[in-house]
Design a protein around this motif. Sequence first.
Motif, PDB file in Angstrom:
ATOM      1  N   GLY A 236       0.819  -1.211   0.000  1.00  0.00           N
ATOM      2  CA  GLY A 236       0.000   0.000   0.000  1.00  0.00           C
ATOM      3  C   GLY A 236       0.847   1.253   0.000  1.00  0.00           C
ATOM      4  N   GLN A 237       1.967   1.222   0.726  1.00  0.00           N
ATOM      5  CA  GLN A 237       2.857   2.387   0.759  1.00  0.00           C
ATOM      6  C   GLN A 237       3.407   2.679  -0.622  1.00  0.00           C
ATOM      7  OE1 GLN A 237       5.697   1.232   3.776  1.00  0.00           O
ATOM      8  NE2 GLN A 237       4.796   2.657   5.250  1.00  0.00           N
ATOM      9  N   LYS A 238       3.845   1.619  -1.305  1.00  0.00           N
ATOM     10  CA  LYS A 238       4.417   1.804  -2.642  1.00  0.00           C
ATOM     11  C   LYS A 238       3.371   2.394  -3.579  1.00  0.00           C
ATOM     12  CE  LYS A 238       8.093  -1.609  -2.473  1.00  0.00           C
ATOM     13  NZ  LYS A 238       7.856  -2.928  -1.862  1.00  0.00           N
ATOM     14  N   LEU A 239       2.154   1.838  -3.492  1.00  0.00           N
ATOM     15  CA  LEU A 239       1.087   2.324  -4.360  1.00  0.00           C
ATOM     16  C   LEU A 239       0.773   3.792  -4.050  1.00  0.00           C
ATOM     17  CD1 LEU A 239      -1.156   2.013  -6.417  1.00  0.00           C
ATOM     18  CD2 LEU A 239      -2.574   0.942  -4.667  1.00  0.00           C
ATOM     19  N   LEU A 240       0.684   4.114  -2.753  1.00  0.00           N
ATOM     20  CA  LEU A 240       0.324   5.480  -2.358  1.00  0.00           C
ATOM     21  C   LEU A 240       1.407   6.472  -2.779  1.00  0.00           C
ATOM     22  CD1 LEU A 240      -1.741   7.230  -0.884  1.00  0.00           C
ATOM     23  CD2 LEU A 240      -0.473   6.881   1.227  1.00  0.00           C
ATOM     24  N   ALA A 241       2.676   6.130  -2.532  1.00  0.00           N
ATOM     25  CA  ALA A 241       3.767   7.030  -2.898  1.00  0.00           C
ATOM     26  C   ALA A 241       3.775   7.266  -4.397  1.00  0.00           C
ATOM     27  CB  ALA A 241       5.097   6.431  -2.452  1.00  0.00           C
ATOM     28  N   SER A 242       3.558   6.192  -5.144  1.00  0.00           N
ATOM     29  CA  SER A 242       3.553   6.303  -6.588  1.00  0.00           C
ATOM     30  C   SER A 242       2.384   7.178  -7.064  1.00  0.00           C
ATOM     31  CB  SER A 242       3.493   4.890  -7.167  1.00  0.00           C
ATOM     32  OG  SER A 242       2.998   4.914  -8.454  1.00  0.00           O
ATOM     33  N   LEU A 243       1.220   7.034  -6.417  1.00  0.00           N
ATOM     34  CA  LEU A 243       0.061   7.861  -6.780  1.00  0.00           C
ATOM     35  C   LEU A 243       0.292   9.330  -6.441  1.00  0.00           C
ATOM     36  CD1 LEU A 243      -3.013   5.722  -5.685  1.00  0.00           C
ATOM     37  CD2 LEU A 243      -2.442   6.426  -8.003  1.00  0.00           C
ATOM     38  N   ILE A 244       0.892   9.583  -5.253  1.00  0.00           N
ATOM     39  CA  ILE A 244       1.112  10.973  -4.831  1.00  0.00           C
ATOM     40  C   ILE A 244       1.980  11.700  -5.845  1.00  0.00           C
ATOM     41  CG2 ILE A 244       2.315  12.399  -3.110  1.00  0.00           C
ATOM     42  CD1 ILE A 244       1.256  10.465  -0.987  1.00  0.00           C
ATOM     43  N   LEU A 245       2.981  10.993  -6.380  1.00  0.00           N
ATOM     44  CA  LEU A 245       3.861  11.655  -7.343  1.00  0.00           C
ATOM     45  C   LEU A 245       3.357  11.539  -8.776  1.00  0.00           C
ATOM     46  CD1 LEU A 245       7.241  11.039  -5.661  1.00  0.00           C
ATOM     47  CD2 LEU A 245       6.575  13.199  -6.687  1.00  0.00           C
ATOM     48  N   SER A 246       2.180  10.925  -8.965  1.00  0.00           N
ATOM     49  CA  SER A 246       1.680  10.797 -10.336  1.00  0.00           C
ATOM     50  C   SER A 246       1.205  12.153 -10.839  1.00  0.00           C
ATOM     51  CB  SER A 246       0.523   9.794 -10.391  1.00  0.00           C
ATOM     52  OG  SER A 246      -0.596  10.333  -9.716  1.00  0.00           O
ATOM     53  N   PRO A 247       1.456  12.453 -12.122  1.00  0.00           N
ATOM     54  CA  PRO A 247       1.033  13.742 -12.685  1.00  0.00           C
ATOM     55  C   PRO A 247      -0.456  14.005 -12.462  1.00  0.00           C
ATOM     56  CG  PRO A 247       2.430  12.569 -14.234  1.00  0.00           C
ATOM     57  CD  PRO A 247       2.199  11.634 -13.085  1.00  0.00           C
ATOM     58  N   ASP A 248      -1.242  12.947 -12.539  1.00  0.00           N
ATOM     59  CA  ASP A 248      -2.683  13.061 -12.386  1.00  0.00           C
ATOM     60  C   ASP A 248      -3.053  13.660 -11.017  1.00  0.00           C
ATOM     61  OD1 ASP A 248      -5.270  12.844 -13.004  1.00  0.00           O
ATOM     62  OD2 ASP A 248      -5.417  10.652 -12.866  1.00  0.00           O
ATOM     63  N   PHE A 249      -2.541  13.047  -9.944  1.00  0.00           N
ATOM     64  CA  PHE A 249      -2.859  13.538  -8.606  1.00  0.00           C
ATOM     65  C   PHE A 249      -2.242  14.906  -8.350  1.00  0.00           C
ATOM     66  CE2 PHE A 249      -1.709  14.092  -4.118  1.00  0.00           C
ATOM     67  CZ  PHE A 249      -2.985  14.182  -3.594  1.00  0.00           C
ATOM     68  N   GLN A 250      -1.007  15.094  -8.768  1.00  0.00           N
ATOM     69  CA  GLN A 250      -0.339  16.380  -8.551  1.00  0.00           C
ATOM     70  C   GLN A 250      -1.155  17.521  -9.187  1.00  0.00           C
ATOM     71  OE1 GLN A 250       3.109  17.239  -7.404  1.00  0.00           O
ATOM     72  NE2 GLN A 250       3.281  15.281  -6.378  1.00  0.00           N
ATOM     73  N   THR A 251      -1.777  17.223 -10.316  1.00  0.00           N
ATOM     74  CA  THR A 251      -2.593  18.233 -10.995  1.00  0.00           C
ATOM     75  C   THR A 251      -3.858  18.537 -10.186  1.00  0.00           C
ATOM     76  OG1 THR A 251      -1.771  17.445 -13.119  1.00  0.00           O
ATOM     77  CG2 THR A 251      -3.767  18.787 -13.165  1.00  0.00           C
ATOM     78  N   VAL A 252      -4.615  17.496  -9.833  1.00  0.00           N
ATOM     79  CA  VAL A 252      -5.880  17.679  -9.113  1.00  0.00           C
ATOM     80  C   VAL A 252      -5.651  18.402  -7.783  1.00  0.00           C
ATOM     81  CG1 VAL A 252      -7.722  16.461  -7.878  1.00  0.00           C
ATOM     82  CG2 VAL A 252      -6.973  15.670 -10.111  1.00  0.00           C
ATOM     83  N   PHE A 253      -4.675  17.915  -7.030  1.00  0.00           N
ATOM     84  CA  PHE A 253      -4.422  18.425  -5.691  1.00  0.00           C
ATOM     85  C   PHE A 253      -4.035  19.900  -5.736  1.00  0.00           C
ATOM     86  CE2 PHE A 253      -1.683  18.895  -1.881  1.00  0.00           C
ATOM     87  CZ  PHE A 253      -2.603  18.536  -0.924  1.00  0.00           C
ATOM     88  N   ASN A 254      -3.169  20.242  -6.688  1.00  0.00           N
ATOM     89  CA  ASN A 254      -2.672  21.610  -6.708  1.00  0.00           C
ATOM     90  C   ASN A 254      -3.646  22.599  -7.318  1.00  0.00           C
ATOM     91  OD1 ASN A 254      -0.021  21.451  -5.420  1.00  0.00           O
ATOM     92  ND2 ASN A 254       0.302  19.887  -6.964  1.00  0.00           N
ATOM     93  N   GLN A 255      -4.530  22.109  -8.177  1.00  0.00           N
ATOM     94  CA  GLN A 255      -5.594  23.003  -8.650  1.00  0.00           C
ATOM     95  C   GLN A 255      -6.481  23.384  -7.474  1.00  0.00           C
ATOM     96  OE1 GLN A 255      -7.242  20.834 -11.943  1.00  0.00           O
ATOM     97  NE2 GLN A 255      -5.936  21.861 -13.439  1.00  0.00           N
ATOM     98  N   ALA A 256      -6.667  22.450  -6.552  1.00  0.00           N
ATOM     99  CA  ALA A 256      -7.520  22.731  -5.388  1.00  0.00           C
ATOM    100  C   ALA A 256      -6.833  23.661  -4.399  1.00  0.00           C
ATOM    101  CB  ALA A 256      -7.904  21.424  -4.696  1.00  0.00           C
ATOM    102  N   LYS A 257      -5.514  23.571  -4.291  1.00  0.00           N
ATOM    103  CA  LYS A 257      -4.829  24.285  -3.221  1.00  0.00           C
ATOM    104  C   LYS A 257      -4.178  25.607  -3.627  1.00  0.00           C
ATOM    105  CE  LYS A 257      -2.550  22.566   0.272  1.00  0.00           C
ATOM    106  NZ  LYS A 257      -3.360  22.836   1.445  1.00  0.00           N
ATOM    107  N   GLY A 258      -4.044  25.860  -4.926  1.00  0.00           N
ATOM    108  CA  GLY A 258      -3.396  27.113  -5.345  1.00  0.00           C
ATOM    109  C   GLY A 258      -1.881  26.991  -5.427  1.00  0.00           C
ATOM    110  N   SER A 259      -1.365  25.813  -5.087  1.00  0.00           N
ATOM    111  CA  SER A 259       0.085  25.597  -5.170  1.00  0.00           C
ATOM    112  C   SER A 259       0.407  25.022  -6.549  1.00  0.00           C
ATOM    113  CB  SER A 259       0.504  24.631  -4.064  1.00  0.00           C
ATOM    114  OG  SER A 259      -0.438  23.593  -3.933  1.00  0.00           O
TER     115      SER A 259
END
Lengths: 417, 301
Positions: free
Chosen positions: A313-336
């Motif tokens: 689960g850690q490997k999957l989560l770390a990989s998802l956190i650094l995925s372009p897809d998540f980085q895009t969604v998260f930062n559109q929400a936060k302004g970063s």
Amino acid sequence: MTALAAAVACTFAAGAAFAEPKTNLLHQWATGSDAQAIAKLGEMFTAKGGKWEQTSIAGHTANTLAKLRADVIAGNAPPAVQLKGPEIAEWNKTGMTADLDELAASEGWEKVVAPELLPVMKPTGKWVAAPMNIHRINWLWASPKVMQAAGVTEMPKTWAEFNAACDKIVASGKICISHSTADWTDSTVFEVVLYGQDIDLYRKAFVEGDVESMRSPGMVKAFQQMRLMTTKYMDPGMVGRDWDSMSALVGKGDAAFHIMGDWTIGLLTAAGFKEGTDYVCAQAPTDWGKPGFILNSDSVVFFKQKDQDYIDGQKLLASLILSPDFQTVFNQAKGSIPARLDIDLSKGFNPCQQLSQKDLQASIKDGTLVRSMAHNMTIPQKMRGAIMDSITEFVATPDMSPEDGANAMADAAEAQK
Amino acid sequence: MADVSLDQVQDHHAATVAARRHFLTRFVIYGLLVIFAAIYLVPLLVVVLNSFRDQQEIARNGLISLPRSFRLEAWGQAWSTYCIGGTCEGMQRNFYNSLKMTIPATIISTAVGAMNGYILSKWRFKGSEALFTCMLLGVFIPGQISLMPWAFILGNLGLSNSTYGLIVIHVIQGISFTTLFCRNYYVSIPDDLIKAARIDGAGFWRIFRKIILPLSSPILIVTVIWQFTGIWNEYLFGVVFTSGQQQPITAALVALTASGTNVRAYDVMSAAVLIGALPPLLIYLFGGKYFVRGLTQGAIK
């Protein structure tokens, strides 16, 4: 499968017989758009066949750390925890953090993550954490209307220009700097001033925590500028004002400037202000004429687990956190902006976020990128707290001289060594 | 309004003077009461108005200003869609958590208190007074002191992070209050009544059912109101012993307001606070008059 259905399944699943990646993320993004972004991470995790759980802690790092210590003492360290700069290094020292080197190598993190973040994510040369975003602290938000009315034709680039602009704006009867006084807001403005005046001193005092440099003439000069700002350019209303109403003053055209990190975008957007007409953004003034960037980053650190499901689960989560897809969604929400430098921001991001990415690249090239002291990315918490208290005391005491301010800061920091 | 000048007073009957003075006194008293009520109610008014204002308008004009927009969305968001505690289902889950915790805890602690009060007042035994004094000590123990013992107990019972754990805490913490209320009320029921009943052959339970309970409604209402509001509004145990989806409404409301550098949705917050305040408010509206009555009168008047 929706998150709700997953939650229900979690409740009733009586220990699944087959292996599946599991995780439980301990984090502070409990409400509003932050929580939406984390919910999205959970959906992505579930879509990849994982079993997602999260524990949100309301409030600040102190609360998370208290819960984390309790869990670690009880012998069940959480698989993933949201922590920042110095805390990652401290927990890394305990030897309880997981090693993500293999995953980092296979996904090529070194090549895409901003270089200033590497020592934070790899305190002793091994990857133990994954960065989620990059916030920029040294922003100058401005009201074009107020500037125009006062005859200020362009955004000030140096502190001398900034003071000249402020004199004009105050003369036109408006507030020059919108501020609300609190330890973290005062320190945010102060670190932007110091960084803009003397980048080497910033590194020595606020990144390395060198006490003697806090007594230097350069620090006194920063306190002088701060005093000028608090007495002449900020309004008396800064005492007791809510921090989240600072940006509205600029948006409404009551104040000309506002120095604050890029979560301001979220506040301005929520109040319905438009970039370009109601507000514009630029790098806060620097006297050394290069693009500059003070960085703050949220990250997730991973703790060693015994259960193979949680390790997967850690490997999957770390990989998802650094995925372009998540980085895009998260930062559109936060302004970063994404912690990866290879993501295209031309769609769905605010012009200020696009500028942030451009300046970040430029500051890396020019060697002017630094981490933020005020937002807990450099020195240990105790020393940071002492320094922030001394800055707030200086702001609250109009007859304290800049020399005394610098010495008080050095003394406070020294006591925490 | 009433301008009383001295020369007027002299050529009037004493009766009119008295009437006038009476009127003036009344006027001043009511005037002051209205002013204080307004001071007390304005903050509530601000919250109520903000729950109907548009988030954008609040951000622009500030928290305290007259509404220039009217919408009901915030109430729906607060109830079922806003993200609180890491899930985006509004506060309904926490509201039900609080109900699931408060109703059983109130009923059980009241029932135990009535039983204790009955025994300690009508079936005294050697040491019963000492026992009562010991139980009274519970009234004076602040929750913070019992945090660590409770953490230990809940951990061993396997009830940490659950509504059941909170029920256990509130029942046990509440017994000292409910016992005190009921015992002091039952003391005023004449012992002769009980003796007569015993001569007629009624036993322990029968006397309780046929004599004590029918006389108890005022004090039971007081106890229920006291326990319900106390447990519903309790924050400390709720926030320490539960997390995320298990949290009662008080903890969820605090989680909702602590937002770091996130945008604060004041409209949703206001609606959430009002929803959270409704149950105790309703209990007070329906039982308020019994509350004062029950506290001030004995059983036989």
